[in-house]
Design an enzyme around this catalytic site. Structure first.
Site, PDB file in Angstrom:
ATOM      1  CG  ASN A   1     -30.296  24.623  11.314  1.00  0.00           C
ATOM      2  OD1 ASN A   1     -29.259  24.523  10.673  1.00  0.00           O
ATOM      3  ND2 ASN A   1     -30.642  25.738  11.933  1.00  0.00           N
TER       4      ASN A   1
ATOM      5  CG  ASN B   1     -37.426  17.233  -5.403  1.00  0.00           C
ATOM      6  OD1 ASN B   1     -36.361  16.943  -4.853  1.00  0.00           O
ATOM      7  ND2 ASN B   1     -37.537  17.354  -6.711  1.00  0.00           N
TER       8      ASN B   1
ATOM      9  CE1 TYR C   1     -42.511   9.408  -7.614  1.00  0.00           C
ATOM     10  CE2 TYR C   1     -44.627  10.246  -6.828  1.00  0.00           C
ATOM     11  CZ  TYR C   1     -43.894   9.350  -7.595  1.00  0.00           C
ATOM     12  OH  TYR C   1     -44.537   8.404  -8.328  1.00  0.00           O
TER      13      TYR C   1
ATOM     14  CG  HIS D   1     -32.730  10.079  -5.473  1.00  0.00           C
ATOM     15  ND1 HIS D   1     -31.828  10.773  -4.691  1.00  0.00           N
ATOM     16  CD2 HIS D   1     -33.628  11.014  -5.901  1.00  0.00           C
ATOM     17  CE1 HIS D   1     -32.147  12.049  -4.651  1.00  0.00           C
ATOM     18  NE2 HIS D   1     -33.243  12.220  -5.365  1.00  0.00           N
TER      19      HIS D   1
END
Length: 204
Positions: A129, A83, A81, A36
């Site tokens: 986008n 998110n 982090y 990740h």
């Protein structure tokens, strides 16, 4: 390097428009080297290759700034982090008055074979986008939880592929900085397409 230039002066004094490169990942030693965090790794490898020190904290990100040729480049690794990366990337783009087409986000991608890269405009894969540089990490084996897979470190074979891909990524970014986004993406993705075919059935 840019401390003597105001945001306004920076944009008017430099003929070439700046780029902001944002690598996504999770902060902290326990996440270093995990799948990740390849976005962080892409930033680090590129920064080293062009001599831009990542020695500041700005808008919740480890930050560096410099020039590649005559083009200003900002590099960021959000420390919020994964998110919550928008809490860093958004303010950085706003601070430097950069449109979305001058912001490139590096992100891991399980839909691509490990070591395959893709430069993509207008998002995709469920993203908003923007312009993304996807770094393939492969799919989890068997019934493995994708979240656990993302937080694992690469085995030796996979790490070799990633190391090679990161160097290819540096070349792609330098091409991007000297050519149009469309031209760079078309050329780079064409090369990666054949790599995709070659690697998609090879185990790691």
């Amino acid at each position: 390097m840019f401390s003597k230039l105001t945001k306004r002066g920076f944009c008017t004094a430099i003929s070439s428009r700046p780029w902001l490169f944002v690598g996504l990942g999770n902060p902290g030693e326990k996440f270093r080297g995990t799948r990740h965090n390849v976005g962080f790794e892409m930033i680090d490898v590129f920064a080293e290759s062009v001599g831009i020190p990542m020695n500041r904290v700005h808008c919740k990100a480890v930050f560096g700034e410099g020039f590649v040729g005559d083009i200003p480049v900002f590099l960021a690794k959000p420390q919020t982090y994964m998110n919550l990366s928008g809490e860093s990337a958004g303010p950085l783009a706003a601070y430097y008055k950069l449109p979305l087409n001058r912001v490139l986000v590096f992100h891991d991608d399980m839909t691509l074979p490990c070591g395959v890269l893709r430069l993509q405009h207008n998002g995709g894969h469920g993203y908003h986008n923007g312009t993304f540089f996807f770094l393939g990490i492969g799919r989890p084996p068997g019934q493995m939880d994708p979240k656990a897979f993302l937080l694992q470190k690469f085995n030796n074979t996979a790490q070799e592929r990633i190391d090679t891909a990161l160097q290819e990524g540096v070349g792609a970014l330098k091409l991007l900085l000297s050519h149009s986004l469309f031209e760079s993406a078309r050329h780079f993705n064409h090369e990666q397409k054949y790599k995709h075919i070659r690697l998609q059935t090879m185990p790691v």
